[in-house]
Structures are given as C-alpha cells and as structure tokens.
Design a protein around this motif. Structure first.
Motif, PDB file in Angstrom:
ATOM      1  N   VAL A 194       0.846  -1.191   0.000  1.00  0.00           N
ATOM      2  CA  VAL A 194       0.000   0.000   0.000  1.00  0.00           C
ATOM      3  C   VAL A 194       0.884   1.244   0.000  1.00  0.00           C
ATOM      4  CG1 VAL A 194      -1.775   1.287   1.253  1.00  0.00           C
ATOM      5  CG2 VAL A 194      -1.827  -1.219   1.235  1.00  0.00           C
ATOM      6  N   ALA A 195       0.525   2.200  -0.852  1.00  0.00           N
ATOM      7  CA  ALA A 195       1.277   3.451  -0.949  1.00  0.00           C
ATOM      8  C   ALA A 195       0.383   4.638  -0.654  1.00  0.00           C
ATOM      9  CB  ALA A 195       1.874   3.608  -2.352  1.00  0.00           C
ATOM     10  N   ILE A 196       0.975   5.671  -0.085  1.00  0.00           N
ATOM     11  CA  ILE A 196       0.365   6.995  -0.012  1.00  0.00           C
ATOM     12  C   ILE A 196       1.144   7.834  -1.017  1.00  0.00           C
ATOM     13  CG2 ILE A 196      -0.294   8.930   1.457  1.00  0.00           C
ATOM     14  CD1 ILE A 196      -1.569   6.248   2.236  1.00  0.00           C
ATOM     15  N   PRO A 197       0.702   7.857  -2.286  1.00  0.00           N
ATOM     16  CA  PRO A 197       1.489   8.532  -3.322  1.00  0.00           C
ATOM     17  C   PRO A 197       1.656  10.022  -3.089  1.00  0.00           C
ATOM     18  CG  PRO A 197      -0.222   7.128  -4.281  1.00  0.00           C
ATOM     19  CD  PRO A 197      -0.512   7.253  -2.829  1.00  0.00           C
ATOM     20  N   GLU A 198       0.681  10.632  -2.391  1.00  0.00           N
ATOM     21  CA  GLU A 198       0.731  12.066  -2.119  1.00  0.00           C
ATOM     22  C   GLU A 198       0.109  12.330  -0.755  1.00  0.00           C
ATOM     23  OE1 GLU A 198      -1.260  14.283  -5.215  1.00  0.00           O
ATOM     24  OE2 GLU A 198      -0.974  12.600  -6.582  1.00  0.00           O
ATOM     25  N   THR A 199       0.757  13.171   0.015  1.00  0.00           N
ATOM     26  CA  THR A 199       0.171  13.618   1.268  1.00  0.00           C
ATOM     27  C   THR A 199       0.811  14.934   1.695  1.00  0.00           C
ATOM     28  OG1 THR A 199      -0.461  12.952   3.519  1.00  0.00           O
ATOM     29  CG2 THR A 199       1.784  12.411   2.819  1.00  0.00           C
TER      30      THR A 199
END
Length: 399
Positions: free
Chosen positions: A300-305
């Motif tokens: 799982v990735a958080i591509p932008e935050t």
C-alpha cells in the motif's frame, strides 16, 4: 467535499548527466576513487521487508532533486513525476529529464500518467511505446512504478467515472509493461471514497449509460454514497502490483481554506474507512487498506500527502498544522499495525489551489523552521535511496 488538489507541472530543469544504479547493481569496489561501472539487472520495484519508502512529489520547475535531497539530508527512495499520456515530444523530454535526475540520485520513479485526451487514446501502440521507454529506464538502473489515471473514481478528470473503459485501458497498459519492462510495476490509486460520488464534476457519470449502471453497485437505480467507491474500478490482481491512495489534510470544515490542526487519528481513519469528519460523510467507506492491500497481499502506498496551510495569517500556524499531520504519518505504531503500508510521499509544492481560491504551501522543506522540525521528526523506519553507483544498461529498450 473536496475533490483533491490538482497536480500539474513539468520537468524543465536540465537533465543531470551523472549515471547511477540501484541495489540490483554491483556496488562500489574497495579503494575505488570513482564510481565503478556495473551492469544493472532490472527487477520490479518491490516493497522493503522492513520499513516504509520515503518519497517526494517534487516541483521540478523550482527545485532539482539534488537540491531537495540536500535540504532533506537524505536521498528520497521514491520521486513522483506527472505527465500527459499519450506523451508529446515535450512530455517525453521532461520525463527523460526526471529520469536522469533520479538516475543520479538513486531510488524509484513513480510516473503518474494523465490521459487528458480520454481513455480511448491509450491504444496498444501507445502502451507499447511507453513500455519500451520504461525498459530503457530499467536497464539503466531506474525502477519505475506507473500510476495510471489516478483518482479515476472522481468526477473531475477526463478519465473519471468510466469504470469499464478505465479497467480496459489499465489492463492494456499493464500487459504491455509487465511483458516488456521487467523493472517496472503498476499502481492502482483511486481517490479517498469519503464524499463519493463527488457530484457536480464535469465528468460525472450520466444516468442511463452503461458506465452509470456499473457504478450502481447496490442496484437501486442511483449512484450515491451507498455505492462502493472503489470496486467497479479495480483492474484485477494480475494487473495491479501496488495499491495507493492520496490522503491530504484539507481542513476540518468545508469549504476548505482555514488553517486548522488535523483531527487526531484522521490519517489512519481515512485509510481504513473510519473517518466521519467533514472530509468524509456519515456513510460507511470501505476499508481500503485491508480490502485492497492486506487481503490481496499488495503493498500500500500513499502517493501524495501534505497538510493545507495558507498565508491568510488566521488560525493555527503552518508549523503546528504540518507537525500535527506528519506526527500521524510517523506514528511508531504504523509499521507494527499496518505492515502492508510501504510508501509515503510528501507533496512538496507551493501552489494555487482552485478549491480554496488561494495559494497553499504544502511544503515541508521550503521554510527553514519547518524543515528543521520535519527532518528531526523523520522516523528511523523510513527507507531512503542508497548512494548511487554508475552503471551501464544491461540492454537497450527502444525509446
């Protein structure tokens, strides 16, 4: 509701000429005074066994990757770049420039493809051309994760709310990349489902169409917040290597724009579908982390935050807001309780946002005071890129 920040921009800085290679390449030799030349063996970008990849969405027009790494004090493991798709000659030049900077820095390229001409433009020929370019990047030591047509469940992009056409285009691209670019992988990344179906957008699904029917998951004749915001768009486990979701703190009350501290626990609540604040709704949102990450054995990735701060001078200070947000991202319980979470990329932009009709400073390293606090807070389980080593391609892909 918010429809998420609009993320455009191009790589206009000159390409860095130094070569590099990643962990799959032979490392430095003892006593060497110059980087050794090695052969790269392309392997798909994989999640680290321990820790979480630390990355950045870089504003290439105003900062090079080398400058960002110097400010951070670390080489980001993942660097995000955006491009129109199919790519124009200028787009190709910009992506190649990003590749050269990442090649010199070390780490992985996260290439976000935006099919602004519509999904029909993603033909087999276009997919094959891209896979050849990525093969060249891979052979030069740069792994690539392709995030194709992100936020496809939203109503604001030309590829939005068209699940049948989207899945077909995604699978077409995944097939080409998996066959021809062994050092690349595919990411599926919808928008957070709170506020779905994001009514009022230019590309909202139209009642009476086949696409509308596909989105009506509970078959009540309507597309509302009671329908599944993710499942109709999922391209299948064989086509998807990573799953991702951009999660921002836009504020606590709509309309956005106020400088406010994020609610405690908001980040993980959104990731797991338990957030009922102003950015969500009173209806249940699926647990994205469990359903598409842990249960399917997908990283799982958080591509932008990032966290919203404006120059209004009212409300909480930028440092207080950002510290509160990254404290949630860096929660020491995350590696233990959410082991499938393997990537977090900060959105390092200071840009106008149409949602708030103001410039939002999303950055973590631009202001020296914020930078000092951010770098001091980076957790020991964040994984950064290793020192780059010069290498020669194992084989040439067509560009």
């Amino acid at each position: 509701m918010t429809w998420g920040p609009r993320k455009f921009g191009a790589v206009t800085t000159a390409a860095v000429l130094l070569g590099s290679c990643l962990a799959a390449c032979v490392g430095p030799q003892p006593g060497a005074t110059t980087p050794p030349v090695a052969t790269c063996e392309p392997t798909p970008p994989s999640a680290p066994k321990e820790g979480i990849l630390s990355g950045v969405n870089l504003d290439w027009e105003h900062e090079t990757l080398e400058q960002y790494a110097a400010n951070l004090g670390e080489r980001p493991a993942v660097t995000v770049t955006f491009t129109d798709f199919p790519m124009s000659d200028k787009d190709m030049e910009n992506v190649d420039a990003a590749f050269e900077q990442i090649r010199a820095n070390g780490g992985t390229m996260l290439l976000t493809l935006e099919p602004k001409l519509g999904l029909a433009a993603v033909t087999p020929e276009v997919a094959d051309d891209l896979s050849s370019r990525l093969a060249r990047f891979n052979n030069a030591g740069v792994p690539v994760i392709v995030r194709f047509a992100h936020e496809m469940n939203g109503s604001w992009y030309a590829w939005g709310q068209q699940p049948t056409a989207y899945v077909a285009a995604y699978q077409r691209l995944a097939t080409a990349i998996h066959a021809k670019a062994p050092g690349s992988a595919m990411m599926w990344a919808p928008n957070y489902g709170g506020g779905y179906p994001f009514s009022g957008g230019k590309y909202q699904a139209v009642a009476g169409t086949a696409e509308f029917a596909a989105l009506d998951t509970n078959k009540d004749g309507e597309v509302t917040g009671t329908d599944d915001p993710y499942a109709p768009y999922y391209p299948g486990d064989e086509a998807v290597d990573w799953v991702g979701m951009s999660l921002y703190h836009w504020g606590n009350t709509y309309p956005w724009g106020a400088n406010v501290i994020p609610e405690q626990g908001k980040f993980l609540q959104q990731l797991t579908g338990n957030y009922n604040g102003a950015g969500g709704n009173d209806l249940a949102v699926p647990d994205f982390y469990t359903e598409y990450g842990a249960a399917r054995n997908k990283p799982v990735a958080i591509p932008e935050t990032a966290a919203l701060t404006t120059a209004s001078g009212e409300g909480a200070t930028p440092l207080a807001i950002k510290e509160a947000w990254w404290a949630q991202l860096f929660d020491p319980a995350i590696p233990r309780d959410y082991p499938a979470l393997k990537m977090i990329n900060w959105f390092e932009w200071d840009k106008n946002e149409v949602e708030v009709k103001a410039t939002v400073d999303w950055t973590s390293t631009k202001d020296p005071t914020v930078r000092a606090a951010y770098t001091a807070a980076l957790p020991e389980w964040f994984t950064f890129a290793a020192e780059p080593t010069a290498c020669t391609p194992a084989g040439d892909g067509d560009s």
